[in-house]
Design an enzyme around this catalytic site. Structure first.
Site, PDB file in Angstrom:
ATOM      1  N   ASP A 180       0.356  -2.062   4.530  1.00  0.00           N
ATOM      2  CA  ASP A 180       1.564  -1.231   4.635  1.00  0.00           C
ATOM      3  C   ASP A 180       2.800  -2.100   4.871  1.00  0.00           C
ATOM      4  O   ASP A 180       3.931  -1.610   4.722  1.00  0.00           O
ATOM      5  CB  ASP A 180       1.439  -0.253   5.814  1.00  0.00           C
ATOM      6  CG  ASP A 180       0.412   0.850   5.561  1.00  0.00           C
ATOM      7  OD1 ASP A 180      -0.090   0.949   4.435  1.00  0.00           O
ATOM      8  OD2 ASP A 180       0.126   1.604   6.519  1.00  0.00           O
ATOM      9  N   GLN A 221      -7.928   1.695 -10.189  1.00  0.00           N
ATOM     10  CA  GLN A 221      -9.018   1.756  -9.214  1.00  0.00           C
ATOM     11  C   GLN A 221      -9.275   3.189  -8.783  1.00  0.00           C
ATOM     12  O   GLN A 221      -8.419   4.073  -8.918  1.00  0.00           O
ATOM     13  CB  GLN A 221      -8.677   0.902  -7.986  1.00  0.00           C
ATOM     14  CG  GLN A 221      -7.474   1.406  -7.189  1.00  0.00           C
ATOM     15  CD  GLN A 221      -7.258   0.643  -5.889  1.00  0.00           C
ATOM     16  OE1 GLN A 221      -7.960  -0.303  -5.572  1.00  0.00           O
ATOM     17  NE2 GLN A 221      -6.273   1.062  -5.108  1.00  0.00           N
ATOM     18  N   GLU A 223       0.954  -0.352  -4.748  1.00  0.00           N
ATOM     19  CA  GLU A 223      -0.206   0.527  -4.957  1.00  0.00           C
ATOM     20  C   GLU A 223       0.286   1.962  -4.994  1.00  0.00           C
ATOM     21  O   GLU A 223       1.169   2.341  -4.195  1.00  0.00           O
ATOM     22  CB  GLU A 223      -1.214   0.332  -3.818  1.00  0.00           C
ATOM     23  CG  GLU A 223      -2.555   0.989  -4.072  1.00  0.00           C
ATOM     24  CD  GLU A 223      -2.834   2.239  -3.256  1.00  0.00           C
ATOM     25  OE1 GLU A 223      -3.918   2.817  -3.428  1.00  0.00           O
ATOM     26  OE2 GLU A 223      -1.964   2.661  -2.464  1.00  0.00           O
ATOM     27  N   HIS A 230       0.822  -1.219   0.000  1.00  0.00           N
ATOM     28  CA  HIS A 230       0.000   0.000   0.000  1.00  0.00           C
ATOM     29  C   HIS A 230       0.854   1.266   0.000  1.00  0.00           C
ATOM     30  O   HIS A 230       1.605   1.497   0.938  1.00  0.00           O
ATOM     31  CB  HIS A 230      -0.876  -0.037   1.259  1.00  0.00           C
ATOM     32  CG  HIS A 230      -1.777   1.131   1.437  1.00  0.00           C
ATOM     33  ND1 HIS A 230      -1.699   1.955   2.536  1.00  0.00           N
ATOM     34  CD2 HIS A 230      -2.779   1.598   0.664  1.00  0.00           C
ATOM     35  CE1 HIS A 230      -2.625   2.888   2.437  1.00  0.00           C
ATOM     36  NE2 HIS A 230      -3.299   2.698   1.323  1.00  0.00           N
ATOM     37  N   ARG A 231       0.722   2.048  -1.065  1.00  0.00           N
ATOM     38  CA  ARG A 231       1.556   3.251  -1.264  1.00  0.00           C
ATOM     39  C   ARG A 231       3.039   2.852  -1.260  1.00  0.00           C
ATOM     40  O   ARG A 231       3.897   3.593  -0.785  1.00  0.00           O
ATOM     41  CB  ARG A 231       1.277   4.318  -0.194  1.00  0.00           C
ATOM     42  CG  ARG A 231      -0.204   4.648   0.016  1.00  0.00           C
ATOM     43  CD  ARG A 231      -0.439   5.685   1.100  1.00  0.00           C
ATOM     44  NE  ARG A 231      -1.845   5.710   1.529  1.00  0.00           N
ATOM     45  CZ  ARG A 231      -2.321   6.377   2.556  1.00  0.00           C
ATOM     46  NH1 ARG A 231      -1.518   7.144   3.278  1.00  0.00           N
ATOM     47  NH2 ARG A 231      -3.606   6.315   2.887  1.00  0.00           N
ATOM     48  N   ASP A 270      -0.840   6.307  -5.707  1.00  0.00           N
ATOM     49  CA  ASP A 270      -1.918   7.303  -5.776  1.00  0.00           C
ATOM     50  C   ASP A 270      -1.538   8.367  -6.787  1.00  0.00           C
ATOM     51  O   ASP A 270      -0.550   9.086  -6.606  1.00  0.00           O
ATOM     52  CB  ASP A 270      -2.105   7.957  -4.397  1.00  0.00           C
ATOM     53  CG  ASP A 270      -2.615   6.977  -3.363  1.00  0.00           C
ATOM     54  OD1 ASP A 270      -3.706   6.436  -3.554  1.00  0.00           O
ATOM     55  OD2 ASP A 270      -1.896   6.738  -2.360  1.00  0.00           O
ATOM     56  N   LYS A 298      -6.606   9.219  -7.667  1.00  0.00           N
ATOM     57  CA  LYS A 298      -6.964   9.851  -6.379  1.00  0.00           C
ATOM     58  C   LYS A 298      -7.663  11.182  -6.638  1.00  0.00           C
ATOM     59  O   LYS A 298      -7.113  12.055  -7.289  1.00  0.00           O
ATOM     60  CB  LYS A 298      -5.679  10.033  -5.558  1.00  0.00           C
ATOM     61  CG  LYS A 298      -5.860  10.693  -4.227  1.00  0.00           C
ATOM     62  CD  LYS A 298      -6.791   9.922  -3.331  1.00  0.00           C
ATOM     63  CE  LYS A 298      -6.157   8.746  -2.616  1.00  0.00           C
ATOM     64  NZ  LYS A 298      -7.155   7.957  -1.852  1.00  0.00           N
ATOM     65  N   HIS A 316      -0.576  10.939  -1.927  1.00  0.00           N
ATOM     66  CA  HIS A 316      -1.891  10.520  -1.439  1.00  0.00           C
ATOM     67  C   HIS A 316      -2.834  11.678  -1.154  1.00  0.00           C
ATOM     68  O   HIS A 316      -3.965  11.721  -1.636  1.00  0.00           O
ATOM     69  CB  HIS A 316      -1.737   9.666  -0.173  1.00  0.00           C
ATOM     70  CG  HIS A 316      -3.057   9.264   0.402  1.00  0.00           C
ATOM     71  ND1 HIS A 316      -3.737  10.043   1.315  1.00  0.00           N
ATOM     72  CD2 HIS A 316      -3.856   8.194   0.154  1.00  0.00           C
ATOM     73  CE1 HIS A 316      -4.883   9.458   1.615  1.00  0.00           C
ATOM     74  NE2 HIS A 316      -4.977   8.340   0.928  1.00  0.00           N
ATOM     75  N   GLU A 359      -4.212   3.913  -8.299  1.00  0.00           N
ATOM     76  CA  GLU A 359      -5.417   4.601  -7.817  1.00  0.00           C
ATOM     77  C   GLU A 359      -5.499   5.997  -8.411  1.00  0.00           C
ATOM     78  O   GLU A 359      -4.567   6.799  -8.279  1.00  0.00           O
ATOM     79  CB  GLU A 359      -5.439   4.701  -6.283  1.00  0.00           C
ATOM     80  CG  GLU A 359      -6.731   5.402  -5.848  1.00  0.00           C
ATOM     81  CD  GLU A 359      -6.936   5.550  -4.350  1.00  0.00           C
ATOM     82  OE1 GLU A 359      -6.198   4.925  -3.559  1.00  0.00           O
ATOM     83  OE2 GLU A 359      -7.842   6.312  -3.981  1.00  0.00           O
TER      84      GLU A 359
HETATM   85  O1  G3P Z   1      -5.724   0.687  -2.326  1.00  0.00           O
HETATM   86  C1  G3P Z   1      -6.645   1.038  -1.374  1.00  0.00           C
HETATM   87  C2  G3P Z   1      -6.302   2.255  -0.582  1.00  0.00           C
HETATM   88  O2  G3P Z   1      -5.146   2.846  -1.066  1.00  0.00           O
HETATM   89  C3  G3P Z   1      -7.399   3.220  -0.537  1.00  0.00           C
HETATM   90  O3  G3P Z   1      -7.245   4.147   0.486  1.00  0.00           O
HETATM   91  O4  G3P Z   1      -6.792   6.375   1.341  1.00  0.00           O
HETATM   92  O5  G3P Z   1      -4.989   4.699   1.308  1.00  0.00           O
HETATM   93  O6  G3P Z   1      -5.753   5.728  -0.805  1.00  0.00           O
HETATM   94  P1  G3P Z   1      -6.132   5.267   0.571  1.00  0.00           P
HETATM   95 CA    CA Z   2      -4.424   4.606  -2.384  1.00  0.00          CA
END
Ligand code: G3P
Ligand code: CA
Length: 282
Positions: A269, A177, A69, A42-43, A71, A145, A84, A143
């Site tokens: 994470d 996404q 992942e 994640h990120r 953003d 964003k 993000h 993502e």
């Molecule tokens: O991939 C899902 C997640 O990244 C969505 O929430 O706020 O961390 O971008 P957020």
């Molecule tokens: Ca994200």
């Protein structure tokens, strides 16, 4: 077999209470391995390095996550950057909205020292920089964003992917996404061969079967806040023909809990909570 593993996993959680669950020792096959759980950093591996930086993405790759992942947002001069928040304040030494700064101005910022002195000087990456660095090496969960702030972002993402020939069906580990489902629909029209995912916050806790079926007309994944996930929801998402990758696991207990619910992947994470394994084909 899956049900048996689920029970084993649940028993494991109960026994371990709040202690860190024991992962398989050398030579043993873990429950995670048997379930072939998809591991999404994640990120980037943002528990270990500042989120949405090259260091975090490299760490995710080194830790053998199946996907990193990212953003994606847009600078004042229309360049795609990875960050993000819609403001610079939390993760850089800048202030104000991302959209008020040019790429050149954003690239002057320090995106690492807020996390640790060790990462001082880390830059906000561009979308294209990450595509070039990681294409063919790991999956990329892209993502969009806050796309409502950035008219045309779907087209720009599509162009960058097409320029690199990353838009065909063989690129099934490039997934797009968004929480903005209209944006997902638009992206799907531009990139019909790539898988897409609907992100769902807690306001979708009572999502109906009809809504899931509608999502499945343009999405391959339903990726919800992990707090709304139950085995019943997982079954309903599968019945609608989609996979489910909940977000965001931040402890071994949370990852184990999600295993027990039979999800297809975990957005975390900390890739080590999910499992270290080589990139697999979906
Ligand atoms: O991939 C899902 C997640 O990244 C969505 O929430 O706020 O961390 O971008 P957020
Ligand atoms: Ca994200």
């Amino acid at each position: 077999m899956k049900r048996f593993l689920s029970i084993l996993c649940t028993v494991g959680i109960a026994m371990s209470a709040l202690t860190v669950p024991a992962f398989a020792s050398e030579g043993e096959v873990s429950i995670q391995e048997q379930q072939q759980m998809i591991n999404v950093a994640h990120r980037g591996a943002s528990g270990h390095a500042p989120e949405n930086t090259m260091s975090a993405f490299e760490k995710g790759f080194e830790m053998k996550a199946d996907y990193i992942e990212i953003d994606v947002q847009m600078s004042k001069d229309g360049e795609l950057v990875l960050i993000h928040d819609t403001t610079l304040d939390r993760t850089t030494n800048g202030t104000g909205f991302v959209s008020d700064y040019t790429l050149e101005e954003i690239r002057e910022l320090d995106a690492g020292s807020w996390f640790s002195e060790e990462y001082t000087g880390e830059k906000v990456p561009t979308f294209e920089e990450v595509l070039d660095a990681f294409r063919g090496k790991t999956g990329i969960l892209i993502e969009l964003k806050a796309p409502e702030l950035y008219p045309g972002i779907e087209e720009k993402v599509a162009v960058a992917l097409k320029e690199r020939n990353m838009h065909g069906a063989q690129n099934n580990k490039i997934v797009i996404q968004s929480f903005n489902h209209e944006s997902v629909k638009k992206s799907r029209e531009l990139l019909p061969e790539l898988p897409h995912a609907v992100l769902a916050g807690m306001s979708w806790e009572n999502v109906t079967d009809e809504q899931l079926v509608e999502f499945a007309t343009y999405s391959d994944y339903f990726n919800p806040n992990m707090n709304m996930v139950t085995t019943e929801l997982v079954d309903r998402v599968h019945d609608a023909g989609m996979k489910i990758y909940p977000y965001t696991s931040r402890s071994p207990e949370e990852a184990y809990h999600l295993f027990s619910l039979n999800v297809d992947g975990i957005i975390s994470d900390f890739p080590e909570h999910v499992y270290y394994h080589p990139v697999k084909n979906n």
